[in-house]
Structures are given as C-alpha cells and as structure tokens.
Design a protein around this motif. Structure first.
Motif, PDB file in Angstrom:
ATOM      1  N   ARG A 215      18.379 -17.817  49.404  1.00 48.36           N
ATOM      2  CA  ARG A 215      17.192 -18.279  49.735  1.00 48.36           C
ATOM      3  C   ARG A 215      15.419 -17.984  48.906  1.00 48.36           C
ATOM      4  NH1 ARG A 215      12.867 -18.004  52.728  1.00 48.36           N
ATOM      5  NH2 ARG A 215      12.175 -19.281  54.258  1.00 48.36           N
ATOM      6  N   GLY A 216      15.522 -18.823  48.385  1.00 48.47           N
ATOM      7  CA  GLY A 216      13.514 -18.077  48.092  1.00 48.47           C
ATOM      8  C   GLY A 216      12.910 -17.969  48.755  1.00 48.47           C
ATOM      9  N   PRO A 217      11.692 -17.584  48.525  1.00 45.87           N
ATOM     10  CA  PRO A 217      10.408 -17.032  49.891  1.00 45.87           C
ATOM     11  C   PRO A 217       9.931 -18.713  49.912  1.00 45.87           C
ATOM     12  CG  PRO A 217       9.746 -15.509  47.523  1.00 45.87           C
ATOM     13  CD  PRO A 217      11.337 -16.130  47.542  1.00 45.87           C
TER      14      PRO A 217
ATOM     15  N   TRP B  17      12.866 -25.780  51.741  1.00 47.23           N
ATOM     16  CA  TRP B  17      12.760 -26.320  50.051  1.00 47.23           C
ATOM     17  C   TRP B  17      13.063 -25.541  49.670  1.00 47.23           C
ATOM     18  CZ3 TRP B  17       8.087 -28.952  48.094  1.00 47.23           C
ATOM     19  CH2 TRP B  17       8.016 -29.607  46.539  1.00 47.23           C
ATOM     20  N   PRO B  18      12.851 -24.101  49.982  1.00 47.00           N
ATOM     21  CA  PRO B  18      13.287 -22.416  49.356  1.00 47.00           C
ATOM     22  C   PRO B  18      14.625 -22.949  49.939  1.00 47.00           C
ATOM     23  CG  PRO B  18      12.263 -22.173  50.873  1.00 47.00           C
ATOM     24  CD  PRO B  18      11.476 -23.733  51.095  1.00 47.00           C
ATOM     25  N   ARG B  19      15.348 -23.415  49.647  1.00 44.61           N
ATOM     26  CA  ARG B  19      17.021 -22.446  50.462  1.00 44.61           C
ATOM     27  C   ARG B  19      17.659 -23.700  49.410  1.00 44.61           C
ATOM     28  NH1 ARG B  19      18.895 -19.692  54.162  1.00 44.61           N
ATOM     29  NH2 ARG B  19      17.289 -20.045  55.574  1.00 44.61           N
TER      30      ARG B  19
ATOM     31  N   GLN C 255       7.150 -20.390  47.881  1.00 45.30           N
ATOM     32  CA  GLN C 255       5.416 -19.690  47.464  1.00 45.30           C
ATOM     33  C   GLN C 255       5.848 -20.021  45.145  1.00 45.30           C
ATOM     34  OE1 GLN C 255       4.161 -18.116  48.742  1.00 45.30           O
ATOM     35  NE2 GLN C 255       3.056 -17.227  47.316  1.00 45.30           N
ATOM     36  N   ALA C 256       7.098 -19.888  45.003  1.00 48.78           N
ATOM     37  CA  ALA C 256       7.189 -19.952  43.374  1.00 48.78           C
ATOM     38  C   ALA C 256       5.973 -21.626  42.831  1.00 48.78           C
ATOM     39  CB  ALA C 256       8.910 -20.280  42.097  1.00 48.78           C
TER      40      ALA C 256
END
Length: 461
Positions: free
Chosen positions: A46-48, A98-100, A142-143
């Motif tokens: 997972r992204g932030p 979404w970031p997952r 966050q990206a």
C-alpha cells in the motif's frame, strides 16, 4: 467464517424497534470507509494517502491519533463480516483505498492490495451481504497530491483509470458502485478551511477542485457503464439544511452561500447539469466547452449522508464570504454536540426527492459519542438508540409523504478513526477496544438487529 463476539444473543432489546412502513425490498445496511477502519497502512504494497501524512503532522488530529492501525479491518475483516451477518444487515457500504490498489495513484496495480478486496467481497457474498463499493472516501494517493491533487484538471483522468481497474477486478461480483463520498466536505475542508488535507486555504484551488471532482465523477460513470452493463451506479452527497446563526441579513446570506457549497455544488451539476448561480460564476474560469455534458451522466440513485443541520455566519475576512459556526446552545444535541432534529432529516429527504427525481438511499446516518464500556466492555448506548429510532421515524414519515427512499445505512458498523477527532468520537454499533481490537456489540447493535428482523419477518404492513 469467524463467529461473532458475544453480545447479541440472550440480552433484551433496549427499545422496541417499532413498525416501519417501508417497501419489501428496502435495503438495511451499515457503512464504513477504508482509511477509517482498515489500518495496515504500510503492508502489502500500500502506498501513502494524503491522510497518512496529514495525521502524522503534530496538532492535526486529536490526541495525536492516526489511521495506521485503526480497527485493523485489513486483518479482521472476516470477524467484521460475521458481526454484520449476525446483525442481519443486507448490505455493506465500504470504500476501496485507492493507494492500496494503485500505490502511485496510477500505473501498475498492486495485486496484494486488490486481493484484499477480493477476499472481502467474496466473504460478504458468502454471508449473504451485498457489497456496495464507494470508489473514493477521501484517501487520495499522496503521489497524486504531489502532482496537484484535485486542483489539477488531469485528476479526472486519474480517477477514470482507477475506476476502470476496480471495475475490471470487482465488477463480476459487485453490482452497486458509488463514485464519491461527500465531495462537498473534502473539497471545502481541504481547500477552503484547511481542516483536512491538503490543508490549504485558496479559493482558486477550491473552485478548481470542485469542478475537477465533478469531471472525475462523470468520467468514472462512463467507464463503469462501459465495463459493467447493467450495474447500479450512484453518487453520495452530504445533505443537511444550512441555517444562519442569527437571523440577520448578513448571516442569512452566509447560510445561503454555504448551502450552495455544501448541498448543491455536486448533486446539481451531476444530476441537473448546472452549478448554482453564485458557484457557476466562481467556477467559470475552470470550465471548458462540453464539461457540463461530461459531468451530467445518467445515474440510478442518489446517496444521502445526513446527521444534523449546520450553521453559518458572515465573515468579511473569509475568502468565500462565510464562516462555519457551531449550533446555538439551546438546541437539542447529541453527546458530541451535533444538533438533533429529525424533522430536518424528513424535510431533507422530501426536498432531495423533489429536486433530483431519483431513488434515494440514506448511505450514512448515526450519532457520535465520547463513550466508554463497563467492566466487561459493554455499552448501553440508549442515546444512540433514541437518535436512530427518531430518525427512522422521520424517514418513514418522508416515505408516507411520497419520498422514494429505498435503503438506510447506519454510520457506522464499528467505532473508528473519525478524522480530526481521532478515536475520541465513537459512532459504531460495535465498540472497538483499540488496545486489544476486541469487538463488543453495543445495545444499539441488538436494537438494529431487532429492527431489521421485524421488517424482514414481514411484521410491517
């Protein structure tokens, strides 16, 4: 399937569930959102999200709380499904993080993240619970915020690509999708008041974000229609009457402005094809030829989140011309200070049906409290039961007066991370003991179970 914790059987229902004059296929459900319950913030690729960074900034969240662990739903989803099954709910509205599934917001999908939602959806269906998927409940990668977030016009394309991924992976089993949850809240609080991420106070960015979120909604509806013929699609808006703190001309004008931003900025263009007049003028610099047609795409239902009336006052120093205000001290309030006004709920449903001419599902309604359990962890939340009962009575009144209301989802299944309030405010039908992650159904969970059972048994006309 994990057996539910104790707390349902063998205990008296605190308040009679009453009789509900509702349609036989009325949907009884509960709602949650990804960042508020999932936890596992740094697991399985997972992204932030914007809430990860924001919640770690000192002073942003009460008690320094974060959603890093939350309710650990990522690991305990089977236990939570068992709770829903025992409660008798027919539907579960949740959001995909979404970031997952796209750690960078676009590009290569994260298969481990998608696998979690596969397991969740399969578990819900096995338990006889219909999954209702909301694509966006505030946790932008966050990206993508680093690329401009919702103030960037290309965000509509980012969202369409994300919707395509979710549709292609879950659409064989999920038949109900919503695009956004409460866009009026996350744009106003994030871009005008600075209370939520990205924590800016900039009128131009705020108006750009409103328009780009609307474009993203239209683009996602087109994608879902193309990939999933016959799927039932909707949008979810917060709708609450806006009142002036004082009946002065200035405060009345402030309330009218907040009403446009809070209640009309998304439902009006998405369903009726036009912004309210004052907003149309302010948003005009960001509108290109054909945009309003791209936004107004056919949908099947409108989700309404409602808790209480809200208040505004004039503020000459505000970029928007108004300021948020607390409810007057003399009005009835919930334990966390929100006004209790079932008549406002009834009238909101009637007004929305008249204005938008769509079937309505109440996708959030509930009462928050700063509450603690007894020695065994049990919570006798009679104030919440009273609130829910009175608001369901108001819903029934709206139906009898002609409102086409087809479902009701309590916020929330679980106590959870309540944004700026952290874990202090509890809205759950089920108590979460955060140090142990133990789930303890409250008295309101037993009440809701009995309410649903009375309807399902056919004991109502």
């Amino acid at each position: 399937m994990v057996s539910p914790p104790s707390g349902f059987d063998g205990q008296a229902v605190p308040v009679s569930p009453g009789r509900r004059l509702l349609r036989p296929d009325f949907v009884w459900g509960v709602s949650t959102s990804s960042y508020q319950i999932e936890g596992a913030a740094r697991e399985d690729g997972r992204g932030p999200s914007i809430w990860d960074g924001f919640s770690h900034q000192p002073g942003r969240i009460a008690n320094g709380d974060t959603g890093d662990v939350a309710c650990d739903h990522y690991h305990r989803y089977a236990e939570d499904i068992a709770l829903m099954r025992e409660m008798g709910v027919g539907a579960y509205r949740f959001s995909v993080a979404w970031p997952r599934v796209l750690p960078e917001g676009r590009g290569i999908a994260n298969e481990r993240g998608i696998a979690f939602y596969d397991r969740l959806v399969d578990g819900l269906l096995a338990a006889g619970i219909e999954p209702w998927v909301c694509l966006y409940h505030w946790d932008l990668p966050q990206a993508l915020q680093d690329r401009g977030g919702w103030a960037e016009r290309d965000s509509a394309n980012w969202f369409a690509d994300y919707a395509r991924l979710v549709a292609s992976r879950l659409g064989d089993r999920v038949k109900r999708f919503a695009t956004f949850n409460e866009p009026g809240v996350f744009t106003l609080f994030g871009y005008a008041f600075g209370w939520h991420p990205p924590a800016v106070d900039d009128a131009a960015q705020h108006h750009a974000a409103i328009h780009h979120v609307n474009l993203a909604h239209g683009a996602a509806i087109d994608v879902l229609r193309a990939y999933l013929p016959g799927v039932s699609l909707g949008t979810i808006c917060n709708m609450q009457p806006v009142r002036p703190v004082d009946p002065t001309p200035a405060d009345c004008a402030a309330a009218a402005l907040l009403d446009d931003y809070w209640n009309r900025a998304f439902a009006d263009p998405q369903i009726r094809g036009a912004y309210p007049a004052v907003l149309a003028e302010r948003i005009a610099p960001f509108v290109q030829d054909g945009d309003m047609e791209r936004i107004r795409r056919p949908i099947d239902w409108l989700g309404i989140n409602h808790y209480s009336p809200i208040y505004a006052r004039a503020d000459a120093g505000s970029r928007l011309g108004f300021a948020w205000s607390d409810a007057p001290a003399e009005v009835p309030r919930s334990p966390i200070g929100w006004q209790i006004d079932p008549d406002a709920f009834r009238n909101t449903l009637l007004d929305a049906c008249d204005r938008y001419r769509l079937p309505i599902y109440v996708t959030e309604n509930g009462a928050g409290a700063e509450e603690s359990g007894d020695a065994a962890g049990a919570v006798n939340d009679v104030e919440r039961i009273d609130y829910l009962s009175r608001y369901l009575d108001a819903l029934e009144e709206a139906v009898l007066l002609g409102a086409d209301v087809r479902g009701y989802f309590v916020w929330s299944l679980l106590d959870n991370f309540e944004w700026g309030a952290g874990y202090a405010n509890r809205f759950g039908l089920v108590r979460v003991d955060y140090p142990t992650q133990r789930r303890i159904p409250k008295a309101s969970a037993r009440w809701y179970k009995a309410t649903i059972a009375a309807q399902v048994r056919g004991s109502v006309p």
